[in-house]
Design an enzyme around this catalytic site. Structure first.
Site, PDB file in Angstrom:
ATOM      1  CB  SER A 155      -0.949  -0.026   1.198  1.00  0.00           C
ATOM      2  OG  SER A 155      -1.926   0.968   1.093  1.00  0.00           O
ATOM      3  CG  ASP A 166      -7.068  -3.848  -3.460  1.00  0.00           C
ATOM      4  OD1 ASP A 166      -7.797  -2.840  -3.520  1.00  0.00           O
ATOM      5  OD2 ASP A 166      -5.843  -3.786  -3.259  1.00  0.00           O
ATOM      6  CG  HIS A 185      -5.553  -2.077   0.012  1.00  0.00           C
ATOM      7  ND1 HIS A 185      -4.963  -2.152  -1.247  1.00  0.00           N
ATOM      8  CD2 HIS A 185      -4.869  -1.107   0.686  1.00  0.00           C
ATOM      9  CE1 HIS A 185      -3.981  -1.258  -1.327  1.00  0.00           C
ATOM     10  NE2 HIS A 185      -3.906  -0.621  -0.169  1.00  0.00           N
TER      11      HIS A 185
END
Length: 261
Positions: A161, A212, A239
Site C-alpha cells: 500500500s 481489492d 487491500h
C-alpha cells in the site's frame, strides 16, 4: 512380674510397628522426592537448554532483536532486526498507512523469515509507529540511507500500500542495490509508465487481494508487465490481503525468496 513382662513385650511390639511405619513412610518420601526431582529436571532443564542453545555457535538462528533504534539524518528510526547466523538475503518489510512494524511481528512474518534462514527487518517509516518524522529527506533517500545504516546486503523490499511511495522510486532509480521486490497492491504504481515496468530487470512477486477493486487492475496491468514477475492473487483478499490469509502469504513469499540466488 508377669504383668511387667507382658507390658514390656507389648511396648516392644509397638516400638517395632512404629519403626516399620517410619521406614515405610521414609520409603514413600524417597520415592516421591525422586519423581519430583525428575520432574524439575525435565521441566526446567529443557528450558535452560533452549536458552543455552542460543549461545551455541552451530545454531542456525540468534535471539530476536528489537525494537531497535538508529539515527537517520538526525531522526530516530525504530525497527526490528531478526537475524540468522548467516543469510544471503535481507527482507526489508515496510508497512501501509494504518500499520507499523508491529504488524509483521504479530502476523508471524518476522519469525517465518527467520526460521527459513532469512534476515528480516521491519521498520517504522518516518512519522509512523515509534519513528520520528523526517524533514529534508525524500522517500527514496530514506530507504537508501536506512539500508546502508543497517548494513543490509542483497535486499528484497516488501512494500504494501502506502509504502509503495518509498519503494517504487528506489526500484526504478537504482534497482542494482536490490535483489528483489515484493509489492503488495502498492500506491504510486502509475507514477511510472507501462514501458518502464516492461524494461525493469528485477525479480518481483506482485501480490494483491481478489476483492481489492481499487488496485487489482493496476497490479495486473502494470506490475504484470514486468519480465521477471510472479503474480499472486489472495482469494477473497482485501487491500491488506496478507492479513486475510497469512499462511498463503508466507508460502508465496518463501517460495519467491528461495528462487533468488
Amino acid at each position: 512380674h508377669y504383668y511387667i513382662t507382658n507390658n514390656l513385650r507389648h511396648d516392644a511390639r509397638l516400638m517395632i510397628m512404629d519403626f516399620k511405619n517410619v521406614q515405610i513412610n521414609r520409603t514413600f518420601l524417597y520415592i516421591a522426592l525422586f519423581f519430583f526431582t525428575g520432574f524439575l529436571i525435565v521441566y526446567f532443564g529443557g528450558s535452560f537448554s533452549e536458552e543455552r542453545a542460543f549461545d551455541t555457535p552451530d545454531m542456525p538462528i540468534t535471539p530476536n532483536q528489537g525494537p531497535l533504534h538508529i539515527d537517520v539524518s538526525g531522526s530516530k528510526v525504530a525497527y526490528y532486526d531478526y537475524s540468522p547466523a548467516s543469510s544471503h538475503l535481507t527482507v526489508l518489510l515496510l508497512h501501509g498507512m494504518r500499520f507499523s512494524k508491529e504488524n509483521w511481528k504479530t502476523l508471524g512474518t518476522l519469525d517465518t523469515l527467520l526460521q527459513n534462514g532469512y534476515r528480516a527487518i521491519a521498520v517504522d517509516l518516518p512519522g509512523y509507529g515509534d519513528s520520528e518524522p523526517m524533514l529534508g529527506l525524500s522517500h527514496e533517500q530514506f530507504i537508501r540511507q536506512f539500508i546502508a545504516k543497517v548494513d543490509s546486503e542483497s535486499t528484497v523490499i516488501v512494500s504494501p500500500s502506502m509504502s509503495g511511495e518509498f519503494a517504487i522510486p528506489v526500484v526504478f532509480s537504482e534497482p542494482a542495490i536490490l535483489a528483489g521486490w515484493v509489492p503488495v497492491a502498492p500506491v504510486s504504481i502509475t507514477s511510472h509508465k507501462l514501458s518502464e515496468y516492461q524494461a525493469l530487470q528485477l525479480p518481483v512477486l506482485a501480490v494483491y487481494g481478489e476483492n481489492d477493486n481499487q488496485f487489482r487492475k493496476q497490479v495486473e496491468e502494470y506490475l504484470g508487465a514486468i519480465p521477471q514477475v510472479t503474480l499472486k492473487m489472495i482469494p477473497e483478499g482485501s487491500h491488506p490481503c496478507y492479513l486475510d490469509n497469512p499462511d498463503l502469504w508466507h508460502e508465496n513469499l518463501i517460495k519467491f525468496l528461495s528462487g533468488i540466488k
